[in-house]
Design a protein around this motif. Sequence first.
Motif, PDB file in Angstrom:
ATOM      1  N   PHE A   1       7.492   5.650  -2.786  1.00  0.00           N
ATOM      2  CA  PHE A   1       6.934   4.498  -2.092  1.00  0.00           C
ATOM      3  C   PHE A   1       7.553   3.204  -2.625  1.00  0.00           C
ATOM      4  O   PHE A   1       7.885   2.295  -1.857  1.00  0.00           O
ATOM      5  CB  PHE A   1       5.413   4.455  -2.253  1.00  0.00           C
ATOM      6  N   GLU A   2       7.686   3.110  -3.930  1.00  0.00           N
ATOM      7  CA  GLU A   2       8.261   1.909  -4.551  1.00  0.00           C
ATOM      8  C   GLU A   2       9.712   1.718  -4.104  1.00  0.00           C
ATOM      9  O   GLU A   2      10.144   0.589  -3.829  1.00  0.00           O
ATOM     10  CB  GLU A   2       8.178   2.025  -6.069  1.00  0.00           C
TER      11      GLU A   2
ATOM     12  N   GLN B   1       6.084  10.892  -5.802  1.00  0.00           N
ATOM     13  CA  GLN B   1       5.736  10.249  -4.541  1.00  0.00           C
ATOM     14  C   GLN B   1       5.492   8.752  -4.744  1.00  0.00           C
ATOM     15  O   GLN B   1       5.892   7.926  -3.920  1.00  0.00           O
ATOM     16  CB  GLN B   1       4.502  10.906  -3.919  1.00  0.00           C
ATOM     17  N   LYS B   2       4.845   8.400  -5.857  1.00  0.00           N
ATOM     18  CA  LYS B   2       4.638   6.984  -6.181  1.00  0.00           C
ATOM     19  C   LYS B   2       5.980   6.270  -6.277  1.00  0.00           C
ATOM     20  O   LYS B   2       6.153   5.157  -5.752  1.00  0.00           O
ATOM     21  CB  LYS B   2       3.867   6.880  -7.499  1.00  0.00           C
TER      22      LYS B   2
ATOM     23  N   ARG C   1       9.810   0.365  -0.542  1.00  0.00           N
ATOM     24  CA  ARG C   1       9.516  -1.076  -0.497  1.00  0.00           C
ATOM     25  C   ARG C   1      10.732  -1.896  -0.921  1.00  0.00           C
ATOM     26  O   ARG C   1      11.034  -2.933  -0.337  1.00  0.00           O
ATOM     27  CB  ARG C   1       8.312  -1.385  -1.402  1.00  0.00           C
TER      28      ARG C   1
ATOM     29  N   SER D   1       0.816  -1.206   0.000  1.00  0.00           N
ATOM     30  CA  SER D   1       0.000   0.000   0.000  1.00  0.00           C
ATOM     31  C   SER D   1       0.854   1.262   0.000  1.00  0.00           C
ATOM     32  O   SER D   1       1.873   1.346   0.699  1.00  0.00           O
ATOM     33  CB  SER D   1      -0.912  -0.001   1.233  1.00  0.00           C
ATOM     34  N   ASP D   2       0.435   2.269  -0.789  1.00  0.00           N
ATOM     35  CA  ASP D   2       1.105   3.577  -0.757  1.00  0.00           C
ATOM     36  C   ASP D   2       0.545   4.380   0.411  1.00  0.00           C
ATOM     37  O   ASP D   2      -0.086   5.429   0.247  1.00  0.00           O
ATOM     38  CB  ASP D   2       0.890   4.322  -2.077  1.00  0.00           C
ATOM     39  N   ASN D   3       0.782   3.859   1.590  1.00  0.00           N
ATOM     40  CA  ASN D   3       0.275   4.426   2.828  1.00  0.00           C
ATOM     41  C   ASN D   3       1.406   4.379   3.844  1.00  0.00           C
ATOM     42  O   ASN D   3       1.996   3.315   4.067  1.00  0.00           O
ATOM     43  CB  ASN D   3      -0.940   3.624   3.302  1.00  0.00           C
TER      44      ASN D   3
ATOM     45  N   CYS E   1       8.610  11.427   0.932  1.00  0.00           N
ATOM     46  CA  CYS E   1       8.744   9.983   0.834  1.00  0.00           C
ATOM     47  C   CYS E   1       8.494   9.422   2.237  1.00  0.00           C
ATOM     48  O   CYS E   1       8.394  10.199   3.206  1.00  0.00           O
ATOM     49  CB  CYS E   1      10.144   9.611   0.339  1.00  0.00           C
TER      50      CYS E   1
END
Length: 385
Positions: A87-88, A83-84, A91, A13-15, A274
Motif C-alpha cells: 500500500f505504501e 501488504q502494508k 501511494r 487509507s490501506d483500502n 497489492c
Amino acid sequence: MVMRIGIMTYHFSDNYGALFQAYALREWFLAQGYDAQFVNYHPEHVEGGGNFELGNFFSKKNLKVLYLRFSKLKTKFFGNRQQKKNFEEFRSNYLGVNGAEYKDISDLESASLEFDLLVCGSDQIWNPSDQFGLDPVYFLNFEIKNKNVRRISYAPSFGRDEISAKYHNQLIKMIKKLDGVSARELSGVSIITNLADIEVSCVPDPTFLLNDYSKVMTPYPLKVGRYVFCYALRSRAVIGEATEMIADNLGASIYSPYNSHRRWREIGETVYPCPRQWLYLMENSDFVVTNSFHGTALSILLNKPFIVVGLREGKSSLNARALNLLEAVGLRSRFIDNSTQEIIDEILNSPIDWRMVNANICNLRMQGEAYLNDQLSKMKGDIDG
C-alpha cells in the motif's frame, strides 16, 4: 504557468477503493496538463481514534476511539507486513505521495501551501464520525499562502442518506464557504439542498473519470482455474453464503483479499494482493461478489458479472451509496439482500446489457468532466481577472 491543484481525500487509507478513487481523480487532472498533488493530511482521528472524551469513559465516542486504537495496534503488530508495504509503495509510485504528514489544521496552515485550486473529495470525507464529528479540513476550511485559492468539492460522500441534526449548522456554515459544491450521491445533494440554498451538482465517483485501468494492473500468481472474487467489508452476513452458492454453481474457487479488520470466518481462500494485483484479480475473475461501494464501481467499469450484497441492521444505511450508483447505470437488479437459491439462480441467468451500461457510464463521465471543466474555467477567469 501550470496551475497547481491540491487534492484532499482519504489517500492514506490501506483500502483498495480509497486508493483507486484518489488515483483516478489525480490522473484526470494530470491528463489535462495540471500539476495535481495530494495534500498529505492524515489526522489521527480517522484511523487512530484521536483523543478520549473526559468525564464519561464509556461514551459512544470513547468506545469508538478505543476500538480504533486497538485495531491500529493489532494491524501494526499482527497485520500482513508485506501488504502494508505494498500500500505504501502504491501511494508513493502511483499517487505521488511522499514527505511529511500534516496531522491538524495548524500543521497545514504553518506549511504555507501554494495551490491555485483546492479540491476535497471523494470517498466518505463528509461522513461525521462518532469520535470527531465533521472535520473542517475536509471542507477546505483552513488557510494557505494563496489567499485567492479557489475551493471546490468533487464527489464527496456523507456515506448515508441523512446526518444527525446536531451537525446541520456546522455543515451549512462550512459548505457555504466553498466556491463550487458537488456530491457523489443524490442523497448527498438532498442533504445539502435541504439545509442550504446553494447550487449542488451530482457527479460520479472519480473512478468513473477514467476509462482504462490496464496500465495500473499487474498479475497475481494463482492456481489455474475459474474463480469468484469476493470483496467483503464490514460483515460476512449474506455475502459469504451468496459467494459460496455462486462458486458452487460455476464450479469455481473463491478468492478474498486479506482484510485486517475481518472478524468473521474466511470466505474461500484469502489472498494478499497489492492494489494493482487487487484490480487484476477482479478483472480476471469469472464473477465478483461485493458489499463495497468501490468494489461495485470497479466491477461496473471493468464490465464484470457481479452482484452487490446489502449490509444489514445497523449498517444498512450505508447501502444508499451502492444503490444510487446501480440505479445511475441501470443495474438496480444486481443488488440483493438475501441469498436464496432462487435469487442466485435469477442473477446467474440474467446477463448484463453492457452496451446500455457503458452508455450510462459515458454519460456519468461527461457529467463529472463538465463540472470539473466549469470549475477550472472559473478558476482561469479569476486568475485572468
